[in-house]
Design a protein around this motif. Structure first.
Motif, mmCIF file in Angstrom:
data_model
loop_
_atom_site.group_PDB
_atom_site.id
_atom_site.type_symbol
_atom_site.label_atom_id
_atom_site.label_comp_id
_atom_site.label_asym_id
_atom_site.label_seq_id
_atom_site.Cartn_x
_atom_site.Cartn_y
_atom_site.Cartn_z
ATOM 1 N N ASP A 61 0.831 -1.208 0.000
ATOM 2 C CA ASP A 61 0.000 0.000 0.000
ATOM 3 C C ASP A 61 0.863 1.255 0.000
ATOM 4 O O ASP A 61 0.553 2.232 -0.681
ATOM 5 C CB ASP A 61 -0.923 0.023 1.224
ATOM 6 N N GLU A 62 1.960 1.226 0.761
ATOM 7 C CA GLU A 62 2.824 2.398 0.897
ATOM 8 C C GLU A 62 3.726 2.624 -0.315
ATOM 9 O O GLU A 62 4.028 3.768 -0.652
ATOM 10 C CB GLU A 62 3.708 2.255 2.145
ATOM 11 N N HIS A 63 4.176 1.556 -0.950
ATOM 12 C CA HIS A 63 5.198 1.670 -1.992
ATOM 13 C C HIS A 63 4.667 1.493 -3.408
ATOM 14 O O HIS A 63 5.418 1.671 -4.368
ATOM 15 C CB HIS A 63 6.335 0.680 -1.724
ATOM 16 N N SER A 64 3.404 1.131 -3.536
ATOM 17 C CA SER A 64 2.792 1.016 -4.859
ATOM 18 C C SER A 64 1.289 1.234 -4.702
ATOM 19 O O SER A 64 0.864 1.901 -3.776
ATOM 20 C CB SER A 64 3.121 -0.340 -5.499
ATOM 21 N N ASP A 65 0.518 0.659 -5.574
ATOM 22 C CA ASP A 65 -0.929 0.875 -5.527
ATOM 23 C C ASP A 65 -1.673 -0.154 -4.691
ATOM 24 O O ASP A 65 -2.889 -0.218 -4.723
ATOM 25 C CB ASP A 65 -1.496 0.918 -6.947
ATOM 26 N N GLY A 66 -0.960 -0.991 -3.964
ATOM 27 C CA GLY A 66 -1.584 -2.003 -3.111
ATOM 28 C C GLY A 66 -1.704 -3.364 -3.753
ATOM 29 O O GLY A 66 -1.934 -4.350 -3.067
ATOM 30 N N ASP A 67 -1.542 -3.460 -5.077
ATOM 31 C CA ASP A 67 -1.535 -4.752 -5.747
ATOM 32 C C ASP A 67 -0.117 -5.301 -5.693
ATOM 33 O O ASP A 67 0.853 -4.580 -5.953
ATOM 34 C CB ASP A 67 -1.959 -4.613 -7.210
ATOM 35 N N ALA A 125 4.408 -3.485 -9.316
ATOM 36 C CA ALA A 125 4.677 -2.327 -10.155
ATOM 37 C C ALA A 125 4.600 -1.121 -9.220
ATOM 38 O O ALA A 125 4.118 -1.226 -8.097
ATOM 39 C CB ALA A 125 3.643 -2.224 -11.275
ATOM 40 N N ASN A 126 5.048 -0.002 -9.655
ATOM 41 C CA ASN A 126 5.033 1.154 -8.759
ATOM 42 C C ASN A 126 3.810 2.028 -8.975
ATOM 43 O O ASN A 126 3.855 3.224 -8.750
ATOM 44 C CB ASN A 126 6.330 1.951 -8.861
ATOM 45 N N GLY A 127 2.711 1.426 -9.401
ATOM 46 C CA GLY A 127 1.471 2.180 -9.584
ATOM 47 C C GLY A 127 1.480 2.977 -10.866
ATOM 48 O O GLY A 127 2.175 2.640 -11.818
ATOM 49 N N GLY A 128 0.690 4.015 -10.926
ATOM 50 C CA GLY A 128 0.643 4.873 -12.097
ATOM 51 C C GLY A 128 0.150 4.165 -13.345
ATOM 52 O O GLY A 128 0.581 4.474 -14.448
ATOM 53 N N GLY A 129 -0.727 3.177 -13.176
ATOM 54 C CA GLY A 129 -1.263 2.449 -14.306
ATOM 55 C C GLY A 129 -0.393 1.302 -14.786
ATOM 56 O O GLY A 129 -0.749 0.592 -15.717
ATOM 57 N N HIS A 130 0.767 1.095 -14.174
ATOM 58 C CA HIS A 130 1.646 -0.004 -14.540
ATOM 59 C C HIS A 130 1.218 -1.259 -13.786
ATOM 60 O O HIS A 130 0.619 -1.187 -12.721
ATOM 61 C CB HIS A 130 3.102 0.326 -14.203
#
Length: 123
Positions: free
Chosen positions: A77-83, A108-113
């Motif tokens: 949750d803290e370092h990406s989008d929680g997935d 992935a680091n979030g942002g749609g990735h």
């Protein structure tokens, strides 16, 4: 009975080897993997060397295993989008190189990735 050398993780816990620590509690430490296999690759490690792998941990201290999984979720949750993927290598044939139980948090680091199926664990 011969004494064994402390694992690299025990040496990190003791402060003998530096690490990029992202979480530290009484029973668990987490830090960035030095050879990341994903944009976010964290290792979540119990501070006890008592358990070699996740099956030993599950049998010996299920509460600590639950705490480790909850910590993995918090870090995702803290370092990406929680997935995230949570990987435990169990045995040398499965890629375990440090025989001190630990979980790999890969994301992935979030942002749609996203991590695509089949992108990890190539032979």
């Amino acid at each position: 009975m011969a004494e064994t050398e402390p694992s690299i993780f025990s040496r990190i816990i003791a402060g003998e080897i530096p690490a990029d620590v992202v979480f530290d509690s009484e029973r668990i430490i987490a830090f960035r993997d030095i050879a990341p296999q994903a944009p976010v690759h964290l290792l979540v490690v119990p501070k006890t060397e008592q358990y070699r792998d996740v099956t030993e941990l599950a049998a010996g201290d299920p509460e600590l295993l639950a705490e480790l999984v909850a910590t993995a979720k918090r870090l995702a949750d803290e370092h990406s989008d929680g997935d995230f993927r949570l990987v435990f290598n169990t045995g040398a044939g499965a890629g375990q190189t440090v025989f001190h139980v630990h979980a790999h948090v890969l994301s992935a680091n979030g942002g749609g990735h996203s991590l695509q199926e089949g992108t990890l664990g190539q032979l």
